[in-house]
Scaffold this motif. Sequence first.
Motif, PDB file in Angstrom:
ATOM      1  N   THR A   1      -1.390  -5.782 -10.761  1.00 54.74           N
ATOM      2  CA  THR A   1      -2.300  -6.751 -11.374  1.00 54.74           C
ATOM      3  C   THR A   1      -3.680  -6.139 -11.583  1.00 54.74           C
ATOM      4  O   THR A   1      -4.291  -6.294 -12.650  1.00 54.74           O
ATOM      5  CB  THR A   1      -2.438  -7.997 -10.477  1.00 54.74           C
ATOM      6  OG1 THR A   1      -1.152  -8.325  -9.963  1.00 54.74           O
ATOM      7  CG2 THR A   1      -2.996  -9.165 -11.231  1.00 54.74           C
ATOM      8  N   ALA A   2      -4.165  -5.427 -10.574  1.00 54.21           N
ATOM      9  CA  ALA A   2      -5.485  -4.806 -10.678  1.00 54.21           C
ATOM     10  C   ALA A   2      -5.501  -3.777 -11.812  1.00 54.21           C
ATOM     11  O   ALA A   2      -6.451  -3.704 -12.587  1.00 54.21           O
ATOM     12  CB  ALA A   2      -5.854  -4.142  -9.354  1.00 54.21           C
TER      13      ALA A   2
ATOM     14  N   LYS B   1      -7.495  -8.641  -6.362  1.00 55.02           N
ATOM     15  CA  LYS B   1      -6.297  -8.968  -7.142  1.00 55.02           C
ATOM     16  C   LYS B   1      -5.110  -8.790  -6.200  1.00 55.02           C
ATOM     17  O   LYS B   1      -5.110  -7.880  -5.366  1.00 55.02           O
ATOM     18  CB  LYS B   1      -6.169  -8.034  -8.349  1.00 55.02           C
ATOM     19  CG  LYS B   1      -7.330  -8.151  -9.310  1.00 55.02           C
ATOM     20  CD  LYS B   1      -7.292  -9.463 -10.086  1.00 55.02           C
ATOM     21  CE  LYS B   1      -8.552  -9.655 -10.906  1.00 55.02           C
ATOM     22  NZ  LYS B   1      -9.220 -10.929 -10.662  1.00 55.02           N
TER      23      LYS B   1
ATOM     24  N   ASN C   1      -7.286  -4.021  -5.215  1.00 57.53           N
ATOM     25  CA  ASN C   1      -5.982  -4.633  -4.987  1.00 57.53           C
ATOM     26  C   ASN C   1      -5.850  -4.977  -3.508  1.00 57.53           C
ATOM     27  O   ASN C   1      -6.106  -4.146  -2.642  1.00 57.53           O
ATOM     28  CB  ASN C   1      -4.854  -3.713  -5.429  1.00 57.53           C
ATOM     29  CG  ASN C   1      -5.024  -2.297  -4.935  1.00 57.53           C
ATOM     30  OD1 ASN C   1      -6.078  -1.694  -5.126  1.00 57.53           O
ATOM     31  ND2 ASN C   1      -4.019  -1.761  -4.286  1.00 57.53           N
TER      32      ASN C   1
ATOM     33  N   ASP D   1      -2.012  -7.613  -6.183  1.00 52.82           N
ATOM     34  CA  ASP D   1      -1.381  -6.329  -5.936  1.00 52.82           C
ATOM     35  C   ASP D   1      -1.912  -5.275  -6.896  1.00 52.82           C
ATOM     36  O   ASP D   1      -2.698  -5.565  -7.796  1.00 52.82           O
ATOM     37  CB  ASP D   1       0.151  -6.425  -6.050  1.00 52.82           C
ATOM     38  CG  ASP D   1       0.559  -7.099  -7.335  1.00 52.82           C
ATOM     39  OD1 ASP D   1      -0.226  -7.055  -8.295  1.00 52.82           O
ATOM     40  OD2 ASP D   1       1.661  -7.663  -7.381  1.00 52.82           O
ATOM     41  N   PHE D   2      -1.455  -4.040  -6.690  1.00 47.60           N
ATOM     42  CA  PHE D   2      -2.006  -2.937  -7.446  1.00 47.60           C
ATOM     43  C   PHE D   2      -1.722  -3.065  -8.933  1.00 47.60           C
ATOM     44  O   PHE D   2      -2.551  -2.744  -9.778  1.00 47.60           O
ATOM     45  CB  PHE D   2      -1.435  -1.624  -6.918  1.00 47.60           C
ATOM     46  CG  PHE D   2      -1.978  -0.434  -7.637  1.00 47.60           C
ATOM     47  CD1 PHE D   2      -3.318  -0.124  -7.553  1.00 47.60           C
ATOM     48  CD2 PHE D   2      -1.163   0.341  -8.424  1.00 47.60           C
ATOM     49  CE1 PHE D   2      -3.843   0.955  -8.230  1.00 47.60           C
ATOM     50  CE2 PHE D   2      -1.678   1.426  -9.113  1.00 47.60           C
ATOM     51  CZ  PHE D   2      -3.018   1.731  -9.012  1.00 47.60           C
TER      52      PHE D   2
ATOM     53  N   ALA E   1      -2.670   3.841  -3.939  1.00 45.74           N
ATOM     54  CA  ALA E   1      -2.873   2.428  -3.650  1.00 45.74           C
ATOM     55  C   ALA E   1      -2.403   2.090  -2.259  1.00 45.74           C
ATOM     56  O   ALA E   1      -2.930   1.203  -1.624  1.00 45.74           O
ATOM     57  CB  ALA E   1      -2.119   1.589  -4.656  1.00 45.74           C
TER      58      ALA E   1
END
Lengths: 543, 313
Positions: A424-425, A419, A390, A421-422, A13
């Motif tokens: 959340t994604a 999204k 993200n 941040d990572f 990410a």
Amino acid sequence: MRGAKSAKWVAIAGVVALAATACGGNSSSGNDGKAKAVDPSGVFSYQSNEPQHPIQPANVMETGGGRITDALFSGLADYNPKSGKLENLVAQSIEQNGPSDYTIKVKKGWTFHNGEPVTAHSFVDAWNWGADTKNAQQNASWFSDIQGYSDVHPDKGSPKTDKMSGLTTPDDYTIKVKLANPAPYWTYKLGYSAFYPLPKAFYSDPKKYGQEPVGNGPYEFVKWNHNKDFLTKTYAKYAGPKPKNGGIDFKFYTTSEAAYQDAVSNNLDVLDQVAPTDMAKYHQDLGKRAVDAPQNAIQTIAVAEYAPAIKNVKDHAKFIEGLSMAIDRATITKTVLAGSRTPATGFVPPAVDGYKANACGEACSYNPAKAKQLVQEADGANASISILYNADGGHKEWVTAVCANITQNTGVKCDGDAKADFKTALDVRTKKKVQSLYRSGWVQDYPLNANFLKDLYGSTAAGNEGGYSNKDFDKLAAKADKAATLEESVKLYQEAEAALYKDMPAIPLWYYKTNAGYSENVTNVSYDTFGKPVFTDVEVYKK
Amino acid sequence: MSEALTTETALEDKVATEAAPNPSQDRPRSLWSDAWRDLRRNPVFVVSGLLILLLLVIAAVPSLFTSVDPKFADLAHHYLKPPNYSHIGQADWFGYDGQGRSVYSRVLYGARASIIVGVCTTFGVAVLGALVGMFAGYYGGWLDSLLSRLTDVFFGVPLLLGAIVILNAFTHRTVWSVVVAMVLLGWTQIARVMRGSVITVKQQDFVQAARALGAGTGRILFRHILPNAVAPVIVVSTIALGGYIATEATLSYLGIGLPPSAVSWGNDISSGQTVIRTAPHVLFFPSAMLSITVLAFIMLGDAVRDALDPKLR
């Protein structure tokens, strides 16, 4: 392996992949033609960050601690920095006796930095300790293939025993391993830091050991100045290939921009990764000292098979193939990504065992006319898609470019779905709430094609979040897992890969590169397929 | 100029004389017509008004000014290409951005988001603030205490910080979520202004007269108090409008305003700042448009204030 996987996603990410190799082996002496003399006892500094945990090999999962562990320890086997092939290091031989039986012979003459000899017990005891639930090691799942793992690491409750039944030591220099299920590629995991040996001194006080680690690798511990640096020096009695320098100073940086500035002004010798903001100019700033090395990691756009936007398209394999052919990978990697990626020609990166050149074929080449035709044939020209990503990983630019390609070449409406941040994604992905497509990156656990195929596209794989299911692929993968030898397994996985291109569960985009560089004080700096410099090869100029 | 002025005044005087032969029965000009007369003569108002009119037209029908799609990207030919100033009105007039899109077209199409956010936020803030302020000021007592303390609570939340918190709660952000966040946090100043203004107006004789004649509360509030107390609200809102547009750009710049795929000045400024050294034009044009728009609205606000409330001049 779920834990290991999500860690990998985090890595891809934003930052750099976690390293899993100890260094050594295979070095080519380099000389860039300058008249400067090389100092074999010279110490070089390297961009790192404060390890998350004390140094315990089975508990290291991030780059900072990972790189340090790799310098301090040598495993049974290691990956070739160029090809990624597995090569014996502390092991004399690794033999497969049956689908799930291995005999490993350990070389004599290896010692820990405190003088204790490295034996079969150094490995087996360390693995048992690392797998034990009580010790709560992050990499415990790496031992899950070994028979008896569920006894020392039950899903719930306390372990029945502290020894895995699959591990035995007939004599001091032989390890016999029995796996719970056949896995011909199991030996490839042996290069990972979880499988490093531990000295007896470790078990008396693992916490204290974590602050002053004693390994068996090319470098020994000198001093750990927390939040500042971690000093090592070359271990004089190292039994592997001798390092060409006197030691490493792991300097801790909180931002990669600061490290980059230090490297440009020669205050830092070896970079780990150039910051995204410096990508456009690092070739110019560092000149010949800028490095672009292939990394075994891939970026794809995966398909959420459950999403209505995808389901409503009549022939969705054809539709995705059309989208794939609408993407001008060569131009995007050159312009928007500033040359930091190489266009993908399949699901398996080049330096991975089992890589097949141009496996994806026409479906991954740019052909706007054919793309439009395929999308129309699939009855998807009126579809509207979005690519979930993200926003914290520097993906916005290429998602925008890919969407522009798709819309302009096929007429399909395409938008980025950002999204914050990572995490959340990833939440949206695991909860199966993706609207149509999502970006999906993957960094190798070990350089073998199975890792890029089965763990992502198998019907029951934890990494298969799009809900893809292909019976042919599953059958071939199962057959490959039962194969008698590694070569056969790799070959069967190539067949399985070919089956994937018939439905395109994801669109391969590009392979990652390590974008780094070094100062004027050092030379012969190269990077392996995990993005880690080959520490033992670095040569330091005399001051 | 002075000649024109004299003629105009003379003309008005003539009209006034004709319409009302008996000066003692001449109805005094209302606050509004007075203000309008002042405004028409204020060059600041004329300039900012024309500018805003132009911006409104651009926001409504950007296709009048360019035929280029703001999302059309051509990486092969136009990557970060600098402006070609002789190509007035063409795709490459302001150069191309990192995606190979026409900056000129994006600047025009980006106006819509900014204008919608600015105008709608101002409207929402004025309505909500005016209602709260009017009830607090008119009824007084416990309702006043309650509403005033509520105002104080919201006043204490910094606009930008509060907007970040609220917008993070939206999973799908649109122009309207940005408007809602800014209205929720921006109404307090208007409420305070309105409350003070209503307290002054409600003690005046014509309100007492209306009440004596038996007018209901609703009629008194909306027919007598509101029209006479609303002037300061209009002044404050018009000045704040420019600020809202700038806040939207800030939020989009921080990545929590409009979705990244939306065409807006804030988004373009955000992506332009990464290439400021290699391609400053990508940052310059949306920033310049934003500055001009904010300036135009603030100038308009100033002019309106001068006309409605000469004491503040």
